[in-house]
Design an enzyme around this catalytic site. Structure first.
Site, PDB file in Angstrom:
ATOM      1  N   SER A  13      35.894  26.236  52.404  1.00 30.46           N
ATOM      2  CA  SER A  13      34.711  26.786  53.083  1.00 30.46           C
ATOM      3  C   SER A  13      33.670  27.264  52.070  1.00 30.46           C
ATOM      4  O   SER A  13      32.465  27.160  52.326  1.00 30.46           O
ATOM      5  CB  SER A  13      35.096  27.904  54.058  1.00 30.46           C
ATOM      6  OG  SER A  13      35.524  29.053  53.368  1.00 30.46           O
ATOM      7  N   ARG A  69      51.999  21.828  33.322  1.00 28.64           N
ATOM      8  CA  ARG A  69      50.611  22.258  33.583  1.00 28.64           C
ATOM      9  C   ARG A  69      49.650  21.505  32.675  1.00 28.64           C
ATOM     10  O   ARG A  69      48.549  21.135  33.088  1.00 28.64           O
ATOM     11  CB  ARG A  69      50.456  23.759  33.321  1.00 28.64           C
ATOM     12  CG  ARG A  69      50.916  24.630  34.449  1.00 28.64           C
ATOM     13  CD  ARG A  69      50.529  26.089  34.232  1.00 28.64           C
ATOM     14  NE  ARG A  69      51.234  26.892  35.211  1.00 28.64           N
ATOM     15  CZ  ARG A  69      50.853  27.071  36.464  1.00 28.64           C
ATOM     16  NH1 ARG A  69      49.741  26.540  36.913  1.00 28.64           N
ATOM     17  NH2 ARG A  69      51.556  27.801  37.300  1.00 28.64           N
ATOM     18  N   ILE A  96      46.613  28.043  38.262  1.00 26.24           N
ATOM     19  CA  ILE A  96      46.252  28.680  36.995  1.00 26.24           C
ATOM     20  C   ILE A  96      46.010  27.579  35.969  1.00 26.24           C
ATOM     21  O   ILE A  96      46.837  26.670  35.820  1.00 26.24           O
ATOM     22  CB  ILE A  96      47.368  29.637  36.538  1.00 26.24           C
ATOM     23  CG1 ILE A  96      47.465  30.811  37.531  1.00 26.24           C
ATOM     24  CG2 ILE A  96      47.100  30.138  35.122  1.00 26.24           C
ATOM     25  CD1 ILE A  96      48.611  31.750  37.267  1.00 26.24           C
ATOM     26  N   HIS A 113      36.640  35.228  43.263  1.00 28.27           N
ATOM     27  CA  HIS A 113      37.900  35.930  43.477  1.00 28.27           C
ATOM     28  C   HIS A 113      37.689  36.957  44.598  1.00 28.27           C
ATOM     29  O   HIS A 113      36.688  37.681  44.592  1.00 28.27           O
ATOM     30  CB  HIS A 113      38.339  36.637  42.192  1.00 28.27           C
ATOM     31  CG  HIS A 113      39.628  37.363  42.340  1.00 28.27           C
ATOM     32  ND1 HIS A 113      40.849  36.703  42.382  1.00 28.27           N
ATOM     33  CD2 HIS A 113      39.901  38.670  42.513  1.00 28.27           C
ATOM     34  CE1 HIS A 113      41.809  37.588  42.557  1.00 28.27           C
ATOM     35  NE2 HIS A 113      41.263  38.795  42.636  1.00 28.27           N
ATOM     36  N   THR A 145      37.792  32.895  31.855  1.00 32.78           N
ATOM     37  CA  THR A 145      38.296  32.979  30.485  1.00 32.78           C
ATOM     38  C   THR A 145      39.811  32.814  30.548  1.00 32.78           C
ATOM     39  O   THR A 145      40.385  32.702  31.638  1.00 32.78           O
ATOM     40  CB  THR A 145      37.922  34.328  29.853  1.00 32.78           C
ATOM     41  OG1 THR A 145      38.404  35.375  30.713  1.00 32.78           O
ATOM     42  CG2 THR A 145      36.420  34.469  29.666  1.00 32.78           C
ATOM     43  N   GLU A 147      42.228  34.828  30.153  1.00 34.11           N
ATOM     44  CA  GLU A 147      42.956  35.859  30.898  1.00 34.11           C
ATOM     45  C   GLU A 147      42.586  35.782  32.380  1.00 34.11           C
ATOM     46  O   GLU A 147      41.400  35.851  32.746  1.00 34.11           O
ATOM     47  CB  GLU A 147      42.628  37.253  30.344  1.00 34.11           C
ATOM     48  CG  GLU A 147      43.635  38.284  30.791  1.00 34.11           C
ATOM     49  CD  GLU A 147      43.312  39.689  30.274  1.00 34.11           C
ATOM     50  OE1 GLU A 147      43.966  40.630  30.726  1.00 34.11           O
ATOM     51  OE2 GLU A 147      42.394  39.831  29.446  1.00 34.11           O
ATOM     52  N   THR A 176      33.152  35.745  54.769  1.00 36.63           N
ATOM     53  CA  THR A 176      31.780  35.559  55.264  1.00 36.63           C
ATOM     54  C   THR A 176      30.768  35.884  54.165  1.00 36.63           C
ATOM     55  O   THR A 176      29.775  35.169  53.985  1.00 36.63           O
ATOM     56  CB  THR A 176      31.542  36.465  56.486  1.00 36.63           C
ATOM     57  OG1 THR A 176      32.497  36.113  57.476  1.00 36.63           O
ATOM     58  CG2 THR A 176      30.142  36.297  57.058  1.00 36.63           C
ATOM     59  N   GLN A 177      31.052  36.940  53.414  1.00 35.41           N
ATOM     60  CA  GLN A 177      30.137  37.313  52.312  1.00 35.41           C
ATOM     61  C   GLN A 177      30.261  36.363  51.120  1.00 35.41           C
ATOM     62  O   GLN A 177      29.282  36.117  50.420  1.00 35.41           O
ATOM     63  CB  GLN A 177      30.398  38.755  51.877  1.00 35.41           C
ATOM     64  CG  GLN A 177      30.013  39.771  52.924  1.00 35.41           C
ATOM     65  CD  GLN A 177      28.594  39.567  53.442  1.00 35.41           C
ATOM     66  OE1 GLN A 177      27.657  39.395  52.664  1.00 35.41           O
ATOM     67  NE2 GLN A 177      28.430  39.545  54.762  1.00 35.41           N
ATOM     68  N   GLU A 178      31.477  35.836  50.907  1.00 32.93           N
ATOM     69  CA  GLU A 178      31.651  34.863  49.814  1.00 32.93           C
ATOM     70  C   GLU A 178      30.705  33.683  50.002  1.00 32.93           C
ATOM     71  O   GLU A 178      30.173  33.131  49.036  1.00 32.93           O
ATOM     72  CB  GLU A 178      33.097  34.359  49.767  1.00 32.93           C
ATOM     73  CG  GLU A 178      34.105  35.390  49.310  1.00 32.93           C
ATOM     74  CD  GLU A 178      35.516  34.815  49.185  1.00 32.93           C
ATOM     75  OE1 GLU A 178      35.669  33.705  48.656  1.00 32.93           O
ATOM     76  OE2 GLU A 178      36.472  35.484  49.640  1.00 32.93           O
TER      77      GLU A 178
END
Ligand code: GAR
Length: 193
Positions: A13, A69, A96, A113, A145, A147, A176-178
């Site tokens: 989304s 990975r 990750i 995030h 970055t 980390e 919704t705010q994202e």
């Protein structure tokens, strides 16, 4: 042309909000930018259908098909490289990334995030915010970055935590705010150019 490559894992989304903002905000005319490709580590990701419907190149590779990975990230980079990205956007990308991948795209790799970083890096952010008694929660767009969830912050959105919130109701309010925050952050990045 500044190519934007978006990586997703699921619903997509945020990716859809970015694609719509690019269309409605005429990013190609104003910034010489376009969403060039949407890639997923889950072939069944719903967002891939939306991207194809909007004429965007898509590709999917399952991380389960790779032994390490490093091998998955190498395949991911090989799928990204033909698009010569100015910006790689993680939008609900739930893997990750290895230091080698992060360093390769250093300065042009961003993530959203679902917390007000530096609070609550990692998973289950909404449950942890409620359990901690937070009165506000939100989302953060930041540079990636090595980390996890610790890069320089580009922009944030804040929402209240209500007394009867569950992790699901809070997640919905934050998401919704994202959808406003991520396009705004990318537009700011393009404007700074
Ligand atoms: C969003 O809430 C995003 O912030 C979160 O996953 C959701 C993806 O939704 N990302 C993370 O938790 C990253 N660790 P979407 O697929 O509908 O954009």
């Amino acid at each position: 042309m500044k190519n934007i490559v978006i990586l997703i894992s699921g619903e997509g989304s945020n990716m859809a909000a970015i694609v719509r903002a690019a269309e409605e905000g005429r990013w190609t005319e104003r910034f010489g930018a376009r969403v060039a490709a949407v890639l997923s580590n889950r072939p069944e990701a719903a967002g891939l259908v939306f991207a194809r419907e909007h004429g965007i190149a898509t590709a999917a590779m399952s991380h389960k098909d790779f032994a390490t990975r490093e091998a998955f990230d190498a395949a991911l980079a090989a799928a990204i490289e033909p698009h010569a990205p100015a910006l790689v956007v993680l939008a609900g990308f739930m893997r990750i990334l290895t230091p080698g991948f992060v360093e390769r795209y250093a300065g042009r790799l961003i993530n959203i995030h679902p917390s007000l970083l530096p609070a609550f890096p990692g998973l289950n952010t909404h449950q942890r915010a409620i359990e901690a008694g937070c009165r506000v929660a939100g989302a953060t767009v930041h540079q990636v970055t090595v980390e996890l969830d610790h890069g320089p912050i580009l922009d944030q959105a804040v929402v209240p935590v209500l007394a009867d919130d569950t992790p699901a109701t809070l997640a919905e309010r934050v998401l919704t705010q994202e959808h406003r925050l991520y396009p705004r952050a990318i537009e700011g990045w393009l404007r700074r150019g």
